[in-house]
Design a protein around this motif. Structure first.
Motif, mmCIF file in Angstrom:
data_model
loop_
_atom_site.group_PDB
_atom_site.id
_atom_site.type_symbol
_atom_site.label_atom_id
_atom_site.label_comp_id
_atom_site.label_asym_id
_atom_site.label_seq_id
_atom_site.Cartn_x
_atom_site.Cartn_y
_atom_site.Cartn_z
ATOM 1 N N MET A 120 0.842 -1.192 0.000
ATOM 2 C CA MET A 120 0.000 0.000 0.000
ATOM 3 C C MET A 120 0.881 1.248 0.000
ATOM 4 N N ILE A 121 0.483 2.244 -0.739
ATOM 5 C CA ILE A 121 1.175 3.539 -0.630
ATOM 6 C C ILE A 121 0.443 4.333 0.438
ATOM 7 N N ASN A 122 1.234 4.776 1.417
ATOM 8 C CA ASN A 122 0.659 5.302 2.648
ATOM 9 C C ASN A 122 0.590 6.827 2.616
ATOM 10 N N PHE A 123 -0.600 7.348 2.324
ATOM 11 C CA PHE A 123 -0.843 8.795 2.405
ATOM 12 C C PHE A 123 -1.738 9.085 3.615
ATOM 13 N N ALA A 124 -1.716 8.161 4.572
ATOM 14 C CA ALA A 124 -2.677 8.296 5.679
ATOM 15 C C ALA A 124 -2.018 8.612 7.013
ATOM 16 N N ILE A 125 -0.831 8.067 7.262
ATOM 17 C CA ILE A 125 -0.269 8.153 8.613
ATOM 18 C C ILE A 125 0.732 9.305 8.687
ATOM 19 N N GLY A 126 0.624 10.108 9.713
ATOM 20 C CA GLY A 126 1.451 11.306 9.849
ATOM 21 C C GLY A 126 2.805 11.018 10.467
ATOM 22 N N GLU A 127 3.719 10.517 9.639
ATOM 23 C CA GLU A 127 5.084 10.337 10.139
ATOM 24 C C GLU A 127 6.081 10.578 9.005
ATOM 25 N N LEU A 128 7.370 10.577 9.350
ATOM 26 C CA LEU A 128 8.390 10.915 8.354
ATOM 27 C C LEU A 128 8.847 9.661 7.601
ATOM 28 N N SER A 129 9.209 9.860 6.332
ATOM 29 C CA SER A 129 9.753 8.745 5.542
ATOM 30 C C SER A 129 11.189 8.492 6.001
ATOM 31 N N PRO A 130 11.711 7.283 5.763
ATOM 32 C CA PRO A 130 13.071 6.970 6.214
ATOM 33 C C PRO A 130 14.103 8.001 5.747
ATOM 34 N N ASP A 131 13.931 8.569 4.526
ATOM 35 C CA ASP A 131 14.942 9.514 4.025
ATOM 36 C C ASP A 131 14.923 10.846 4.799
ATOM 37 N N LEU A 132 13.889 11.093 5.593
ATOM 38 C CA LEU A 132 13.857 12.345 6.363
ATOM 39 C C LEU A 132 14.320 12.161 7.814
ATOM 40 N N LEU A 133 14.540 10.920 8.213
ATOM 41 C CA LEU A 133 14.945 10.682 9.607
ATOM 42 C C LEU A 133 16.419 11.030 9.788
ATOM 43 N N PRO A 134 16.789 11.620 10.918
ATOM 44 C CA PRO A 134 18.202 11.945 11.162
ATOM 45 C C PRO A 134 18.957 10.701 11.659
ATOM 46 N N VAL A 135 19.133 9.746 10.733
ATOM 47 C CA VAL A 135 19.615 8.431 11.147
ATOM 48 C C VAL A 135 21.007 8.502 11.788
ATOM 49 N N SER A 136 21.933 9.241 11.159
ATOM 50 C CA SER A 136 23.292 9.231 11.737
ATOM 51 C C SER A 136 23.310 9.979 13.073
ATOM 52 N N LEU A 137 22.506 11.016 13.184
ATOM 53 C CA LEU A 137 22.404 11.718 14.478
ATOM 54 C C LEU A 137 21.882 10.778 15.571
ATOM 55 N N MET A 138 20.883 9.987 15.205
ATOM 56 C CA MET A 138 20.314 9.072 16.202
ATOM 57 C C MET A 138 21.317 7.977 16.566
ATOM 58 N N LYS A 139 22.069 7.517 15.555
ATOM 59 C CA LYS A 139 23.083 6.481 15.839
ATOM 60 C C LYS A 139 24.148 7.039 16.771
ATOM 61 N N ASP A 140 24.589 8.274 16.495
ATOM 62 C CA ASP A 140 25.595 8.902 17.371
ATOM 63 C C ASP A 140 25.073 8.999 18.793
ATOM 64 N N ALA A 141 23.812 9.430 18.916
ATOM 65 C CA ALA A 141 23.219 9.586 20.253
ATOM 66 C C ALA A 141 23.156 8.237 20.955
ATOM 67 N N TYR A 142 22.793 7.215 20.204
ATOM 68 C CA TYR A 142 22.647 5.873 20.759
ATOM 69 C C TYR A 142 23.992 5.363 21.285
ATOM 70 N N ARG A 143 25.058 5.648 20.504
ATOM 71 C CA ARG A 143 26.397 5.180 20.890
ATOM 72 C C ARG A 143 26.851 5.756 22.224
ATOM 73 N N THR A 144 26.411 6.971 22.527
ATOM 74 C CA THR A 144 26.877 7.610 23.763
ATOM 75 C C THR A 144 26.094 7.150 24.996
ATOM 76 N N MET A 145 25.097 6.307 24.780
ATOM 77 C CA MET A 145 24.213 5.950 25.896
ATOM 78 C C MET A 145 24.933 5.067 26.919
ATOM 79 N N GLU A 146 24.838 5.469 28.181
ATOM 80 C CA GLU A 146 25.428 4.655 29.254
ATOM 81 C C GLU A 146 24.329 3.732 29.752
ATOM 82 N N ALA A 147 24.218 2.589 29.061
ATOM 83 C CA ALA A 147 23.059 1.720 29.289
ATOM 84 C C ALA A 147 22.911 1.318 30.757
#
Ligand SMILES: Cc1ncc(COP(=O)(O)O)c(C=O)c1O
Length: 485
Positions: A120-147
């Motif tokens: 299905m092509i999704n024109f219904a749900i209000g979220e960002l497509s993968p190409d708009l996500l700040p993936v490397s920023l999130m990965k960097d943030a994740y790496r710094t996490m003191e689990a």
């Protein structure tokens, strides 16, 4: 208390009748599938009012022991006794019984379509497509996490580092001065809305919402017994003066607005209307809930003054989230408001879920304080603008005057109007069968010939393909102008 008084005299008559009828059913006097005496007959037999018997049968109905067949009578459920002579709960009955209302059936359908195996092509749900996500920023943030340090229950109001980061973010990006003590971290703006309703309103209270609106699609108002009074959204937001007569009639307790790049219409409330709304709020002492997931998405980078930034008297409760600017799956939202209500809502949040999960809060704190956050917002704005242009271009190419809309300058939604001779259901069914799903206007509370195309979730190819599929789905229908000319 004597034994007698603890049984018969303190138990209401209708409950006594319900208990007795239950016993008679379980003893086999009324087997599964048989009919109970009519309400009138049993009332005459027991010398009670018919309403007492009706209430007794309601109890049996709620327990799943009987079914009421309209115009016929009350029948013992087939699930009352199993073959092994065990009595099992009637889960269907339980599922219907809870006070929380179900989602709109079309909303449920949309989620099923989107999650189905079908492409299905999704024109219904209000979220960002993968190409708009700040993936490397999130990965960097994740790496710094003191689990190991963040594995326990969090502060119920929200992780302090995140609230400090948010306090800085609100000032820098939204003109809002809010100390960390006046912020509550929530599971998206959705939970923020729910907490406000639960903590600050009572069943029977009246609130103003926009028409159409995202809020309309939420059963949380009606599940809590709140009366919603819709005011039409014009090109520059609702008319604040329309609140005054409503207040005189209904005593409005709260005003819910989404003033910037409104869901679903994409409109921006004018500065004059914002000022007038604040004026009305302080004249009548009615708090405003500003729901603002979109103001940072203004495509050309203009700063949009939030209502909260104009609120000199502290009558605005501000809610927002990272869903439309970072990632909806993080489930990071927040409320900024007077400390007294923030503490009250934190107390409720503790009772509901023991505070927000710590890992997403860590990631969010890192993202908001990252030097790259601003660059991400610029990229996001350009990306959304490109998607908007693409969807507008495709619609014009395929549909010309068959679909009309106002082009928004921010946000993720395009509010469209069919100029087609067909019902909402026909159009939606055809679209789904051609592999595209959108939000029909009726689930957002408006006239049936509108629909919302949310263009942020699809990638560039999907946008063009989606509009093409929509065209294929609707090409059999006549345009309104053709028929009426
Ligand atoms: C106006 C508005 N408020 C609140 C929400 C809830 O979003 P979330 O809970 O993901 O922050 C949405 C989502 O589409 C929305 O459009």
């Amino acid at each position: 208390m004597t034994r007698k008084s603890s049984t018969s005299t303190t138990i209401a008559k209708y409950k006594q009748i319900a208990n007795e009828m239950e016993q008679r059913i379980l003893c086999g006097e009324f087997p599964a599938g048989s009919w109970l005496p009519s309400e009138r007959a049993l009332a005459a037999m027991l010398e009670v009012n018919r309403s007492t018997v009706v209430a007794a049968y309601d109890e049996l109905l709620a327990a799943g022991i009987v079914k009421r067949i309209k115009g016929v009578g009350t029948q013992v459920s087939s699930s009352v006794l199993t073959d092994r002579n065990k009595r099992l709960p009637d889960w269907e009955q339980y599922a219907k019984a809870g006070f929380f209302q179900p989602n709109h059936p079309v909303n449920r359908q949309i989620h099923q379509f989107v999650q189905s195996e079908r492409q299905m092509i999704n024109f219904a749900i209000g979220e960002l497509s993968p190409d708009l996500l700040p993936v490397s920023l999130m990965k960097d943030a994740y790496r710094t996490m003191e689990a190991d340090r963040y594995a326990g229950y969090e502060d119920f109001q929200g992780n302090l580092k995140l609230r400090e980061a948010l306090s800085g973010h609100l000032l820098a990006y939204r003109g809002i001065a809010s100390p960390h003590s006046s912020l509550l971290i929530t599971s998206g703006a959705q939970q923020a809305l729910h907490l406000i309703i639960q903590a600050l309103l009572n069943p029977g209270d009246s609130v103003v919402i926009e028409d159409p609106s995202y809020a309309y699609s939420l059963p949380i108002f009606h599940s809590s017994g709140i009366k919603t009074l819709p005011i039409p959204v014009e090109r520059d937001g609702i008319d604040p003066d329309a609140i005054v007569p409503l207040h005189k009639r209904h005593r409005i307790r709260m005003i819910f607005v989404n003033p910037h790049f409104h869901n679903p219409t994409g409109t921006l409330m004018s500065t004059d209307k914002c000022a007038r709304l604040l004026d009305i709020s302080t004249t009548y002492g009615i708090p405003i809930v500003e729901d603002d997931p979109y103001s940072l998405t203004e495509y050309d980078g203009h700063r949009i003054p939030t209502l909260k930034s104009m609120d000199k008297d502290g009558t605005v409760i501000y809610i927002s989230s990272l869903s439309k600017i970072v990632a909806s799956g993080l489930r990071i939202g927040w409320i900024a408001g007077p400390q007294a209500i923030i503490s009250r809502m934190a107390d409720i949040k503790q009772q509901i879920d023991f505070g927000h999960p710590s890992y997403p809060q860590w990631i969010a704190a890192q993202l908001l304080t990252s030097e790259q956050f601003n660059a991400h917002i610029q990229v996001l704005r350009t990306g959304l603008k490109n998607k908007r242009d693409r969807v507008v271009r495709s619609l014009r190419q395929y549909f010309a005057e068959k679909i009309t809309f106002t082009v928004p300058n921010g946000g993720i939604h395009l509010w469209c109007k069919w100029q087609i001779e067909a019902t909402e259901q026909q159009l939606f069914r055809e679209a789904v069968s051609h592999g595209i799903v959108y939000a029909p206007g009726s689930i957002l509370g408006t006239s049936l010939n509108h629909f919302r195309l949310t263009f942020s979730r699809a990638n560039d190819d999907q946008i063009e393909q989606g509009v093409h599929r929509l065209f294929q789905a609707t090409k059999g229908f006549a345009t309104l102008t053709q028929k009426h000319s």
